[in-house]
Motif scaffolding. Structure first.
Motif, PDB file in Angstrom:
ATOM      1  N   GLN A  30       0.690  -1.133   0.083  1.00  0.00           N
ATOM      2  CA  GLN A  30      -0.015  -0.096   0.072  1.00  0.00           C
ATOM      3  C   GLN A  30       0.828   1.301   0.068  1.00  0.00           C
ATOM      4  O   GLN A  30       0.780   2.320  -0.746  1.00  0.00           O
ATOM      5  CB  GLN A  30      -0.864  -0.121   1.138  1.00  0.00           C
ATOM      6  N   SER A  31       1.877   1.229   0.656  1.00  0.00           N
ATOM      7  CA  SER A  31       2.800   2.279   0.889  1.00  0.00           C
ATOM      8  C   SER A  31       3.542   2.557  -0.561  1.00  0.00           C
ATOM      9  O   SER A  31       3.801   3.558  -1.094  1.00  0.00           O
ATOM     10  CB  SER A  31       4.013   2.293   1.921  1.00  0.00           C
ATOM     11  N   ASN A  34       0.959   4.078  -3.050  1.00  0.00           N
ATOM     12  CA  ASN A  34       0.992   5.528  -3.001  1.00  0.00           C
ATOM     13  C   ASN A  34       1.970   6.426  -3.372  1.00  0.00           C
ATOM     14  O   ASN A  34       1.872   7.550  -3.851  1.00  0.00           O
ATOM     15  CB  ASN A  34       0.268   5.827  -1.552  1.00  0.00           C
ATOM     16  N   ALA A  38       1.524   8.962  -6.613  1.00  0.00           N
ATOM     17  CA  ALA A  38       2.178  10.386  -6.443  1.00  0.00           C
ATOM     18  C   ALA A  38       3.130  10.850  -6.928  1.00  0.00           C
ATOM     19  O   ALA A  38       3.222  11.745  -7.424  1.00  0.00           O
ATOM     20  CB  ALA A  38       1.856  10.626  -4.907  1.00  0.00           C
ATOM     21  N   PHE A 136      -5.601   9.130  -7.522  1.00  0.00           N
ATOM     22  CA  PHE A 136      -5.951   9.486  -6.462  1.00  0.00           C
ATOM     23  C   PHE A 136      -7.398   8.533  -6.018  1.00  0.00           C
ATOM     24  O   PHE A 136      -7.546   8.190  -5.104  1.00  0.00           O
ATOM     25  CB  PHE A 136      -6.189  10.773  -6.026  1.00  0.00           C
ATOM     26  N   LEU A 139      -7.019   4.729  -5.867  1.00  0.00           N
ATOM     27  CA  LEU A 139      -6.541   4.454  -4.363  1.00  0.00           C
ATOM     28  C   LEU A 139      -7.511   4.611  -3.270  1.00  0.00           C
ATOM     29  O   LEU A 139      -7.688   3.913  -2.392  1.00  0.00           O
ATOM     30  CB  LEU A 139      -5.287   5.334  -4.352  1.00  0.00           C
ATOM     31  N   GLN A 140      -8.176   5.709  -3.501  1.00  0.00           N
ATOM     32  CA  GLN A 140      -9.356   6.097  -2.524  1.00  0.00           C
ATOM     33  C   GLN A 140     -10.414   4.937  -2.540  1.00  0.00           C
ATOM     34  O   GLN A 140     -10.898   4.315  -1.716  1.00  0.00           O
ATOM     35  CB  GLN A 140     -10.102   7.245  -2.717  1.00  0.00           C
ATOM     36  N   ALA A 144      -7.191   1.967  -0.455  1.00  0.00           N
ATOM     37  CA  ALA A 144      -5.427   1.872  -0.378  1.00  0.00           C
ATOM     38  C   ALA A 144      -4.936   2.999  -0.030  1.00  0.00           C
ATOM     39  O   ALA A 144      -3.823   3.047  -0.315  1.00  0.00           O
ATOM     40  CB  ALA A 144      -5.053   1.164  -1.638  1.00  0.00           C
ATOM     41  N   LEU A 145      -5.635   4.118  -0.196  1.00  0.00           N
ATOM     42  CA  LEU A 145      -5.077   5.435   0.081  1.00  0.00           C
ATOM     43  C   LEU A 145      -4.376   5.550   1.549  1.00  0.00           C
ATOM     44  O   LEU A 145      -5.108   5.455   2.278  1.00  0.00           O
ATOM     45  CB  LEU A 145      -6.146   6.343  -0.336  1.00  0.00           C
ATOM     46  N   SER A 146      -3.255   6.026   1.568  1.00  0.00           N
ATOM     47  CA  SER A 146      -2.482   6.122   2.776  1.00  0.00           C
ATOM     48  C   SER A 146      -1.874   7.687   2.495  1.00  0.00           C
ATOM     49  O   SER A 146      -1.130   7.701   1.765  1.00  0.00           O
ATOM     50  CB  SER A 146      -1.276   5.166   3.109  1.00  0.00           C
ATOM     51  N   VAL A 147      -2.064   8.605   3.440  1.00  0.00           N
ATOM     52  CA  VAL A 147      -1.860   9.905   2.980  1.00  0.00           C
ATOM     53  C   VAL A 147      -0.508  10.199   3.243  1.00  0.00           C
ATOM     54  O   VAL A 147       0.107  10.831   2.363  1.00  0.00           O
ATOM     55  CB  VAL A 147      -2.799  11.090   4.047  1.00  0.00           C
ATOM     56  N   TYR A 150       1.657   9.268   0.246  1.00  0.00           N
ATOM     57  CA  TYR A 150       1.279   9.809  -0.831  1.00  0.00           C
ATOM     58  C   TYR A 150       1.768  11.321  -0.986  1.00  0.00           C
ATOM     59  O   TYR A 150       2.126  11.792  -1.939  1.00  0.00           O
ATOM     60  CB  TYR A 150      -0.195  10.148  -0.960  1.00  0.00           C
TER      61      TYR A 150
END
Length: 176
Positions: A30-31, A34, A38, A136, A139-140, A144-147, A150
């Motif tokens: 996931q990291s 992201n 990005a 984005f 991922l959302q 799987a979105l990890s801020v 990202y």
């Protein structure tokens, strides 16, 4: 400088960044996703923006008449400023001319906007922005979105995009 030698350094920068991003796989998939989405989008946005800006500047400089050397001629004709009083009158005339030009430019807002629209609506910028938004959203939607990765990827992509664009477009344009 040949095309191949000009591509080597940006390619090495890109591959090095991808290698560093692969180290995030040790942390989590996931990291890595992201960070990569990005970084790629911001890198493409910066590179596309610099490319379209360079093209706009190149087009504008081709329109300029380079034969207007009044300052150089003035320096040759009057190296000791013997005609300073006449110059002061010219300066006041120039100030009035600048005010008139500013008033005229206010009326030409639409014309100036359409002249610069080519840099704003460039395909080289729109496609990377679409990639940013769609990445984005993807991922959302997949949860799987990890801020943090990202945002770090956005920052890394900006720096990487500038370095790549500098080597490909900016340093190349100074050779002409």
């Amino acid at each position: 400088m040949t095309m191949m030698t000009r591509i080597k350094k940006p390619l090495a920068l890109f591959l090095g960044a991808q290698g560093a991003a692969l180290a995030l796989l040790l942390l989590s998939t996931q990291s890595y996703l992201n960070f990569t989405v990005a970084m790629m989008s911001s890198m493409l946005i910066v590179a596309g923006s610099l490319y379209s800006y360079r093209n706009m500047i190149r087009q504008r400089t081709e329109e300029v008449d380079l034969e207007d050397n009044k300052d150089i001629i003035d320096m040759m004709d009057d190296p000791y400023d013997l005609y300073e009083e006449e110059r002061m009158e010219e300066i006041t005339d120039i100030k009035a001319m600048i005010k008139a030009e500013k008033a005229r430019q206010k009326g030409n807002v639409i014309q100036n906007t359409t002249k610069n629209v080519s840099a704003w609506v460039s395909v080289y910028r729109l496609i990377p922005y679409a990639f940013l938004v769609l990445g984005f959203i993807a991922l959302q939607n997949n949860h799987a979105l990890s801020v943090l990765p990202y945002l770090v990827g956005l920052a890394a992509g900006i720096a990487l995009g500038y370095l790549i664009a500098r080597d490909l477009f900016i340093s190349q344009s100074s050779e002409y």
